[in-house]
Design a protein around this motif. Structure first.
Motif, PDB file in Angstrom:
ATOM      1  N   LEU A   1       0.831  -1.212   0.000  1.00  0.00           N
ATOM      2  CA  LEU A   1       0.000   0.000   0.000  1.00  0.00           C
ATOM      3  C   LEU A   1       0.865   1.261   0.000  1.00  0.00           C
ATOM      4  O   LEU A   1       0.530   2.250  -0.660  1.00  0.00           O
ATOM      5  N   ALA A   2       1.982   1.207   0.724  1.00  0.00           N
ATOM      6  CA  ALA A   2       2.891   2.353   0.704  1.00  0.00           C
ATOM      7  C   ALA A   2       3.511   2.523  -0.676  1.00  0.00           C
ATOM      8  O   ALA A   2       3.630   3.641  -1.194  1.00  0.00           O
ATOM      9  N   ASP A   3       3.865   1.414  -1.308  1.00  0.00           N
ATOM     10  CA  ASP A   3       4.535   1.464  -2.605  1.00  0.00           C
ATOM     11  C   ASP A   3       3.630   2.019  -3.696  1.00  0.00           C
ATOM     12  O   ASP A   3       4.103   2.727  -4.593  1.00  0.00           O
ATOM     13  N   VAL A   4       2.336   1.729  -3.627  1.00  0.00           N
ATOM     14  CA  VAL A   4       1.431   2.226  -4.671  1.00  0.00           C
ATOM     15  C   VAL A   4       0.846   3.586  -4.315  1.00  0.00           C
ATOM     16  O   VAL A   4       0.083   4.151  -5.106  1.00  0.00           O
ATOM     17  N   GLY A   5       1.184   4.120  -3.127  1.00  0.00           N
ATOM     18  CA  GLY A   5       0.855   5.510  -2.853  1.00  0.00           C
ATOM     19  C   GLY A   5      -0.258   5.788  -1.873  1.00  0.00           C
ATOM     20  O   GLY A   5      -0.712   6.929  -1.760  1.00  0.00           O
ATOM     21  N   PHE A   6      -0.699   4.795  -1.096  1.00  0.00           N
ATOM     22  CA  PHE A   6      -1.766   5.046  -0.132  1.00  0.00           C
ATOM     23  C   PHE A   6      -1.276   5.852   1.069  1.00  0.00           C
ATOM     24  O   PHE A   6      -2.041   6.593   1.678  1.00  0.00           O
ATOM     25  N   PHE A   7      -0.009   5.678   1.446  1.00  0.00           N
ATOM     26  CA  PHE A   7       0.562   6.450   2.546  1.00  0.00           C
ATOM     27  C   PHE A   7       2.078   6.478   2.392  1.00  0.00           C
ATOM     28  O   PHE A   7       2.649   5.761   1.558  1.00  0.00           O
ATOM     29  N   ASP A   8       2.724   7.310   3.190  1.00  0.00           N
ATOM     30  CA  ASP A   8       4.163   7.530   3.086  1.00  0.00           C
ATOM     31  C   ASP A   8       4.942   6.271   3.479  1.00  0.00           C
ATOM     32  O   ASP A   8       4.647   5.641   4.498  1.00  0.00           O
ATOM     33  N   LYS A   9       5.956   5.944   2.691  1.00  0.00           N
ATOM     34  CA  LYS A   9       6.760   4.751   2.966  1.00  0.00           C
ATOM     35  C   LYS A   9       7.495   4.838   4.297  1.00  0.00           C
ATOM     36  O   LYS A   9       7.811   3.803   4.900  1.00  0.00           O
ATOM     37  N   ASN A  10       7.774   6.038   4.768  1.00  0.00           N
ATOM     38  CA  ASN A  10       8.469   6.185   6.046  1.00  0.00           C
ATOM     39  C   ASN A  10       7.663   5.617   7.210  1.00  0.00           C
ATOM     40  O   ASN A  10       8.224   5.286   8.259  1.00  0.00           O
ATOM     41  N   GLU A  11       6.349   5.499   7.011  1.00  0.00           N
ATOM     42  CA  GLU A  11       5.488   4.964   8.074  1.00  0.00           C
ATOM     43  C   GLU A  11       5.803   3.495   8.363  1.00  0.00           C
ATOM     44  O   GLU A  11       5.523   2.999   9.447  1.00  0.00           O
TER      45      GLU A  11
ATOM     46  N   ASP B   1       8.518   2.221   9.055  1.00  0.00           N
ATOM     47  CA  ASP B   1       9.506   2.109  10.127  1.00  0.00           C
ATOM     48  C   ASP B   1       8.859   2.133  11.514  1.00  0.00           C
ATOM     49  O   ASP B   1       9.543   1.922  12.525  1.00  0.00           O
ATOM     50  N   ASN B   2       7.546   2.376  11.553  1.00  0.00           N
ATOM     51  CA  ASN B   2       6.873   2.581  12.841  1.00  0.00           C
ATOM     52  C   ASN B   2       5.841   1.512  13.173  1.00  0.00           C
ATOM     53  O   ASN B   2       5.061   1.679  14.112  1.00  0.00           O
ATOM     54  N   VAL B   3       5.821   0.419  12.420  1.00  0.00           N
ATOM     55  CA  VAL B   3       4.786  -0.601  12.629  1.00  0.00           C
ATOM     56  C   VAL B   3       4.770  -1.057  14.087  1.00  0.00           C
ATOM     57  O   VAL B   3       5.806  -1.373  14.675  1.00  0.00           O
ATOM     58  N   CYS B   4       3.572  -1.030  14.673  1.00  0.00           N
ATOM     59  CA  CYS B   4       3.309  -1.451  16.062  1.00  0.00           C
ATOM     60  C   CYS B   4       3.907  -0.506  17.114  1.00  0.00           C
ATOM     61  O   CYS B   4       3.904  -0.829  18.309  1.00  0.00           O
ATOM     62  N   LYS B   5       4.374   0.647  16.693  1.00  0.00           N
ATOM     63  CA  LYS B   5       4.877   1.621  17.651  1.00  0.00           C
ATOM     64  C   LYS B   5       3.783   2.606  18.031  1.00  0.00           C
ATOM     65  O   LYS B   5       2.785   2.767  17.308  1.00  0.00           O
ATOM     66  N   ASP B   6       3.944   3.282  19.152  1.00  0.00           N
ATOM     67  CA  ASP B   6       2.973   4.279  19.581  1.00  0.00           C
ATOM     68  C   ASP B   6       2.848   5.377  18.530  1.00  0.00           C
ATOM     69  O   ASP B   6       3.854   5.856  17.990  1.00  0.00           O
ATOM     70  N   GLY B   7       1.609   5.765  18.259  1.00  0.00           N
ATOM     71  CA  GLY B   7       1.362   6.878  17.362  1.00  0.00           C
ATOM     72  C   GLY B   7       1.197   6.522  15.910  1.00  0.00           C
ATOM     73  O   GLY B   7       0.857   7.389  15.100  1.00  0.00           O
ATOM     74  N   THR B   8       1.417   5.243  15.530  1.00  0.00           N
ATOM     75  CA  THR B   8       1.250   4.848  14.139  1.00  0.00           C
ATOM     76  C   THR B   8      -0.142   4.263  13.919  1.00  0.00           C
ATOM     77  O   THR B   8      -0.806   3.824  14.862  1.00  0.00           O
ATOM     78  N   PHE B   9      -0.593   4.256  12.670  1.00  0.00           N
ATOM     79  CA  PHE B   9      -1.842   3.576  12.332  1.00  0.00           C
ATOM     80  C   PHE B   9      -1.594   2.156  11.833  1.00  0.00           C
ATOM     81  O   PHE B   9      -2.543   1.443  11.504  1.00  0.00           O
ATOM     82  N   LEU B  10      -0.330   1.726  11.763  1.00  0.00           N
ATOM     83  CA  LEU B  10       0.016   0.403  11.273  1.00  0.00           C
ATOM     84  C   LEU B  10       0.224  -0.550  12.453  1.00  0.00           C
ATOM     85  O   LEU B  10       1.317  -0.681  12.991  1.00  0.00           O
ATOM     86  N   GLY B  11      -0.858  -1.183  12.881  1.00  0.00           N
ATOM     87  CA  GLY B  11      -0.795  -2.085  14.010  1.00  0.00           C
ATOM     88  C   GLY B  11      -0.549  -3.518  13.606  1.00  0.00           C
ATOM     89  O   GLY B  11      -0.414  -3.855  12.428  1.00  0.00           O
ATOM     90  N   GLY B  12      -0.493  -4.396  14.603  1.00  0.00           N
ATOM     91  CA  GLY B  12      -0.285  -5.815  14.340  1.00  0.00           C
ATOM     92  C   GLY B  12      -1.469  -6.469  13.671  1.00  0.00           C
ATOM     93  O   GLY B  12      -1.323  -7.472  12.979  1.00  0.00           O
ATOM     94  N   ILE B  13      -2.669  -5.907  13.903  1.00  0.00           N
ATOM     95  CA  ILE B  13      -3.875  -6.335  13.202  1.00  0.00           C
ATOM     96  C   ILE B  13      -4.446  -5.104  12.514  1.00  0.00           C
ATOM     97  O   ILE B  13      -4.788  -4.128  13.172  1.00  0.00           O
ATOM     98  N   PRO B  14      -4.554  -5.118  11.193  1.00  0.00           N
ATOM     99  CA  PRO B  14      -4.998  -3.932  10.456  1.00  0.00           C
ATOM    100  C   PRO B  14      -6.466  -3.607  10.707  1.00  0.00           C
ATOM    101  O   PRO B  14      -7.271  -4.481  11.029  1.00  0.00           O
ATOM    102  N   ASP B  15      -6.807  -2.341  10.560  1.00  0.00           N
ATOM    103  CA  ASP B  15      -8.206  -1.921  10.607  1.00  0.00           C
ATOM    104  C   ASP B  15      -8.395  -0.752   9.639  1.00  0.00           C
ATOM    105  O   ASP B  15      -7.437  -0.294   9.015  1.00  0.00           O
ATOM    106  N   PRO B  16      -9.630  -0.265   9.482  1.00  0.00           N
ATOM    107  CA  PRO B  16      -9.908   0.728   8.420  1.00  0.00           C
ATOM    108  C   PRO B  16      -9.248   2.086   8.605  1.00  0.00           C
ATOM    109  O   PRO B  16      -9.355   2.926   7.714  1.00  0.00           O
ATOM    110  N   ILE B  17      -8.563   2.302   9.729  1.00  0.00           N
ATOM    111  CA  ILE B  17      -7.815   3.553   9.848  1.00  0.00           C
ATOM    112  C   ILE B  17      -6.660   3.582   8.857  1.00  0.00           C
ATOM    113  O   ILE B  17      -6.145   4.644   8.503  1.00  0.00           O
ATOM    114  N   ILE B  18      -6.257   2.401   8.376  1.00  0.00           N
ATOM    115  CA  ILE B  18      -5.180   2.303   7.391  1.00  0.00           C
ATOM    116  C   ILE B  18      -5.758   2.569   6.006  1.00  0.00           C
ATOM    117  O   ILE B  18      -6.672   1.866   5.571  1.00  0.00           O
TER     118      ILE B  18
END
Length: 275
Positions: A79-89, A91-108
């Protein structure tokens, strides 16, 4: 993009990026996320799905519902590669403040549904498909489940519902990797003869023998999704859970195992150098 060599390269890229994410966030379900990569790549890079990264809720989009959400961390780099969100995100998977959690939801951006509790994606997809047909819209509804997820009875309610209502705008993709959470699937509820089961429920059935042969995956998915003859379609994709990580590929507990961080760089190098 539909050139097969390009799809192969993208599959390698997504597999490596998925392992990098797992190194950052070892709580992610990496084995389950490695098995459907060629499916995701074919749908998004093969011009099969209609989507709009600049407007993820574009009314003209096809609806792709990933019912096995925990097993789709490999969607993040795609999704980052095709342009849905910034690729830098990434680096933050499962960290505080990110929308990229261990289980995805529609916030992504790019995800349609809540995917934490298994067994509901196909039912939700059928509801969306009815709404689209009622409005006279032609968009496709594509749902991805795992074979272990088919143990959930709610799936079979939807499997009965879809053909009765002629939902030929629905395509179910089964990531048939044959490993459930705590054992090989055959030792829990044996899902052999899936083809016959779906035929008995009046679905059009397609099967992909090698779910990691991107050419076979791409051509079969393209054919199935465009098939409109008043029946829902199912594509049974024979995959390997943990594809690309040898010890996961044969382990009955691969679903809950992690890869040691020190091994990930070596694995990535081997994948990148493979033919």
């Amino acid at each position: 993009m539909s050139n097969i060599q390009q799809l192969k390269e993208k599959s390698k890229f997504i597999r490596c990026e998925t392992l990098k994410i797992h190194k950052i966030a070892p709580e992610t379900r990496v084995a389950s996320s490695l098995s459907p990569i060629e499916i995701f790549v074919s749908l998004y890079y093969g011009d099969i799905l209609n989507f709009n990264p600049k407007d993820p809720r574009d009314n003209n989009r096809d609806r792709f519902i990933i019912s096995k959400g925990h097993g789709s961390i490999s969607m993040y780099p795609l999704l980052a590669d095709v342009g849905f969100f910034d690729k830098n995100e990434l680096d933050n998977v499962c960290k505080d403040g990110t929308f990229l959690g261990g289980i995805p939801d529609p916030i992504i951006p790019g995800y349609e549904t809540v995917n934490g509790s298994l067994g509901h994606g196909l039912g939700v997809g059928c509801g969306i498909a009815v709404a689209l047909k009622t409005k006279g819209n032609k968009q496709n509804v594509v749902v991805l489940t795992g074979d272990g997820e088919l143990n959930e009875g709610s799936n079979w309610e939807a499997i009965m519902f879809a053909p009765q209502h002629n939902l030929d705008n629905v395509t179910l993709i089964v990531d048939y990797n044959k490993v459930s959470m705590l054992d090989f699937s055959k030792n829990i509820i044996n899902m052999n003869s899936l083809n016959d089961k779906f035929k008995a429920f009046n679905w059009n059935v397609y099967e992909i023998v090698d779910g990691h042969d991107v050419e076979e995956v791409y051509s079969t998915l393209k054919e199935a999704i465009k098939d409109r003859d008043n029946k829902p379609k199912v594509v049974i994709v024979n995959t390997i859970k943990g594809k690309g990580v040898p010890f996961l590929e044969t382990h009955s507990l691969s679903h809950i195992l992690s890869v040691k961080p020190d091994d990930i760089d070596t694995l990535i190098e081997e994948i990148q150098n493979a033919d």
